[in-house]
Design a protein around this motif. Structure first.
Motif, PDB file in Angstrom:
ATOM      1  N   LEU A 292       0.865  -1.190   0.000  1.00  0.00           N
ATOM      2  CA  LEU A 292       0.000   0.000   0.000  1.00  0.00           C
ATOM      3  C   LEU A 292       0.900   1.237   0.000  1.00  0.00           C
ATOM      4  O   LEU A 292       1.725   1.395   0.903  1.00  0.00           O
ATOM      5  CB  LEU A 292      -0.885   0.019   1.246  1.00  0.00           C
ATOM      6  CG  LEU A 292      -1.731  -1.233   1.537  1.00  0.00           C
ATOM      7  CD1 LEU A 292      -2.554  -1.028   2.813  1.00  0.00           C
ATOM      8  CD2 LEU A 292      -2.652  -1.547   0.359  1.00  0.00           C
TER       9      LEU A 292
ATOM     10  N   THR B  45      -5.758   2.746  -3.671  1.00  0.00           N
ATOM     11  CA  THR B  45      -5.534   2.208  -2.336  1.00  0.00           C
ATOM     12  C   THR B  45      -6.878   2.038  -1.653  1.00  0.00           C
ATOM     13  O   THR B  45      -7.325   2.879  -0.869  1.00  0.00           O
ATOM     14  CB  THR B  45      -4.612   3.154  -1.534  1.00  0.00           C
ATOM     15  OG1 THR B  45      -3.379   3.295  -2.241  1.00  0.00           O
ATOM     16  CG2 THR B  45      -4.326   2.591  -0.147  1.00  0.00           C
TER      17      THR B  45
ATOM     18  N   THR C  14      -0.565  -0.688  -4.687  1.00  0.00           N
ATOM     19  CA  THR C  14      -1.536   0.407  -4.696  1.00  0.00           C
ATOM     20  C   THR C  14      -0.822   1.736  -4.528  1.00  0.00           C
ATOM     21  O   THR C  14       0.293   1.799  -4.010  1.00  0.00           O
ATOM     22  CB  THR C  14      -2.582   0.274  -3.567  1.00  0.00           C
ATOM     23  OG1 THR C  14      -2.054   0.832  -2.358  1.00  0.00           O
ATOM     24  CG2 THR C  14      -2.995  -1.170  -3.333  1.00  0.00           C
TER      25      THR C  14
END
Lengths: 345, 345, 345, 345
Positions: C8, C68, C34
């Motif tokens: 992330l 995300t 992400t």
């Protein structure tokens, strides 16, 4: 009798240098400071994050910052120094000129426009009369004068000295430029510590074109650019202030290293407050000039040169100037002094 | 079957890099280390102040350092790598050659001597046969091979690529050199922090002469130096490793930036352990190569290039190599691999 | 059998380090990346400006970056490494945990929350069972584990060694922190060249509280923070990577410098892929550790210590760790390995 | 009426700073320069490699350097400033004192000797009368006065302010010291670029003992050292000038951060030429002082402080001074001014 002046874009890195130079200036009285809308209405102390290495002048600190717009600047201001981002300068500088203000600008917009004088007073003061053409063509009461890019200013006085004495044919120049040239936030520490960056966007083109305009001749109607071929390669290195440049200059006439050094040593300065004497300081030591040791020569307004060697068709040497003083804020102030001296204010 | 090798001047900065490269080398077995008389008799751990960024190899650490003299080196050593100061190299390297040792040397002495091969294997491997001339003229059982100066090595592979494809006429080159090129104690921090020094004694002459010898042709009897004019300007900047160079190359035939980049991209590497593939890594990004990001390409043995622009009569670009690996220790090791491959050991 | 993992905030500085560590990882298979909405839909090569000193892994370069958000990450991903800005992490990490993902996070949010394990596996692996409390209280199928701040991680293993052996009473610590700790754009070159900044917002508080939680004891229900007084003073200096810290530790029992060094030397590492052996490398040389020379010990995962001296009531010493490997990306990966090993995946 | 002065060790880094300060000094007339035997007989321009950032004063440049011996210095010199290496100072300073010269010395020898005043005039001017004891015990016509080490000077005025107001009990101090403190050749660039060194030989001991002597009380016969416990940790970082220090000071009486700042702000300066007013500049900004921005406050003679925070039993803060001006050359000059003012010349 001093002249009321203002600074457009007063909170930026060059704006702060302008204030540092203007505060003690004998001919200019700093009365107006503009910045972005966010800063308008605040004291300069609050609006600017002061980062220059001398304390903020206390009277300037308490001045109120205004918007960067012609109607926000007092009418009795005669001269404005501009260090706006070029995208802003492009839009608002003409508005100020139309409203009757004379603008001495460091911003890169319009430097090569046909009717805008681009001047280094010691090199091409006569180009200032291009303002007559400008007023005719644009119908302005005001006027717009530009100084060149910092990396251009560093080499042009030395090239002018060679050109006058021997005729200039071809120039190769590699620059080692300080981080302050990119503004306070321009270069991150992760980019430049233990590193060098062989690319500064648009810088090489600026050096190549501006140098030819500066060295050109003005016939009263237009500037004929100099015919020399100029090829630049620009690098950012981990120094704070001071652009160092390696130059190979091929000349029309034969030149020895001694003659080249003499031509620079003897190149005249001007009788203006900020013009240093000598303009070009020539070192005998082969390892000079160096940025940290030599950038403050002549209060940051001198150009220094050294390391002369013979090269095919000409001479090879190094030169240096303080990029935010001689190369930016001081260049604009000096142009302001020229405007005052020549009766344009 | 590996070859017994030794290092002359093993405690210095290049000596430490040599050990870092030789310790894991598949073909070379490090059995002998020499240094100054002060260090003789001590363990390498004690004699060297180890400063490389990997831990000292534990077996090397316990080896005993000997004097730098032919009678102090075991007879079963076949190849010696030399990183002696040139004043020492000048005196002792011939003694080792006379005693029958083959010496691959990074020291600057004798690089331009008529009967000493100066080689970058990927560029002029054929020059190695100059050793026959050398043995004839000097009556040596051993042999002396040199690699060029670090700043020369950085640009020559790119120039060779252009020369083969388009013919090379004139070169202007400005260097931004790392402090490690001057040795561990060569540049003080007071000299270089927030600074640059536009002078490295003798460096410009080395680049101008060595490049022409490397690019020259060998006819079995002598090396005909290349006729190109080379003009260099050398600067020290605050980087640790990696020499960055701005090059303007004028060519015999017309060249586009694409053709120039292709010529470098396609330039062949060699089937030797330390020769990277590709030899020259060409970047598309205009702001590369950069010393910190790119010096370790190909384990420090690749040359990187980028920033191609048209210039009058040729092409302008930037190149970079790791000065103490490709430019010094790795260059000597690679010459050693060439000597082994060509049957000189 | 490897575990599918994702990152992330994959384009940032710590995100890039995570990818550098995860790409060759034997137990983790990187399948999801992400970033911010701007980057979603682009290849990682395009979305990230890759700045790490090894080339971008070619398979990762072609992966497509997603938003995300929990619904943008494949269901078969078992473990997510988070290097989000804390303001983003605060909002989205709980969403991922609620959706069933296990998150090993480097973001500063929630580090001192009562039901969030803050772990350095070699120091307080047992705190990981706080996840049972977390799942009970929050009703999550997933889980959230944090690693501490880089400056905290650097000193805590050495403090844990002293605490176990002699009992820890009071700590004074001054840090010399590298610019990479502030992210790629965090510190400008104008701020830090030839300078140091004795202030990093919130850092001192983080060190003081996180250290006490890490050294605290977990009784199956809650973490009892350690009672030691910790006073930190944090400085940014012009180094790229590696936080160096000066520590004065006062202990409950008397301690000699030899005993203190031994306690660190003997402090156990773990049988996890990224845990180095030894965990703490102790130098005899009084001038070590140094950031550039020692930050890569144990592939950047070791802590190094040295310079032991007696001080009133305890011992004084220096310690160092690589702030973006052991202090950030590697810390998260190691926590991921602990989660895998302890059966939480 | 000015006093004739000389400089012992005039070619070194501190010697050059002394000349920079003495050349324009209103009370001192620089008439004598000494250096090593190698330099004797040469002009100062030739003997010194001038590296300060202002040009060499032209009259000083032409002075002839003599040996560093009492018979080589003119009799009409009243005061000598010494910046000799301590091993030399130890030997020759007593010879000069015996020959009747008053010596204000920056060299580290004899600083803690019982009968040698170690003074920072604003802190312990009264200690100067220890010279009566010195003359009695040594039978000198001359006199020897010392200023402390640069890292000691930086913190002691701030500690003196706290001690007078609240009583000082314990001090922990970590230093971030500039490379100029080690002399021009003291730190190589390879050692310090992208690095920090947590060790300066003997520095910690100097800070611990000198501070206690400076803060001690003089009863007319001897100096009673202050009883505070001082623990120092010294680091070299890549800055050129300006030592930054993190201090934790535990006081006898309770102290708030406001009270501590006020005590420093109100600490009196002296009516001596080189004593700045205020002596201690206190910043409100939490990220100040910083070496590059603040080292030149008060022409390099001010101490700056900021970053006040509460800590157990006292206050935590940062302080800074220019190490070669306030911390060395300026400290000696100021002691010279005190000697003149108090009638010792």
């Amino acid at each position: 009798m001093s002249v009321n002046v203002g600074v457009l874009g007063a909170t930026g890195a060059v704006g702060q240098r302008l204030i540092q130079l203007l505060d003690p200036h004998p001919d200019f009285d700093l009365v107006s400071l503009t910045a972005s809308d966010d800063s308008a209405g605040r004291s300069y102390r609050e609006a600017a994050k002061w980062r220059v290495d001398t304390p903020i002048p206390s009277d300037v600190a308490e001045m109120t910052v205004t918007r960067t717009a012609a109607d926000a600047v007092p009418d009795d201001v005669d001269l404005l120094f501009s260090s706006l981002p070029s995208s802003v300068g492009e839009r608002v500088e003409p508005e100020f000129c139309e409203a009757g203000y004379v603008v001495s600008s460091n911003s890169s917009n319009d430097r090569t426009a046909d009717d805008v004088p681009l001047t280094i007073p010691e090199v091409n003061a006569d180009h200032i009369d291009l303002l007559e053409v400008q007023r005719d063509s644009r119908g302005w009461d005001g006027a717009l004068v530009k100084n060149p890019n910092c990396s251009t200013i560093t080499m042009v006085p030395t090239l002018a000295a060679l050109d006058r004495a021997f005729g200039l044919d071809t120039v190769h120049v590699a620059t080692l430029q300080a981080v302050s040239g990119a503004g306070y936030d321009g270069v991150t520490s992760m980019e430049i510590l233990d590193n060098a960056i062989p690319h500064i966007g648009g810088e090489e083109q600026k050096m190549e074109s501006e140098a030819r305009k500066l060295l050109g001749s003005f016939d009263g109607a237009e500037v004929q650019w100099h015919g020399a071929a100029v090829a630049a390669s620009c690098n950012r290195i981990p120094t704070l202030d001071g652009h160092l440049e390696n130059v190979w200059a091929e000349t029309d006439e034969e030149v020895t290293t001694e003659d080249a050094a003499d031509a620079m040593r003897d190149y005249p300065s001007l009788d203006l407050h900020s013009s240093p004497d000598p303009l070009i300081h020539v070192f005998e030591e082969p390892d000079r000039p160096q940025p940290r040791l030599d950038r403050m020569r002549g209060d940051g307004m001198a150009v220094t040169a050294g390391g002369f060697r013979e090269t095919e068709g000409g001479v090879q040497y190094n030169c240096l100037a303080h990029n935010t003083i001689r190369g930016a804020a001081g260049a604009s102030v000096l142009n302001g002094e020229l405007l005052l001296n020549e009766g344009w204010l």
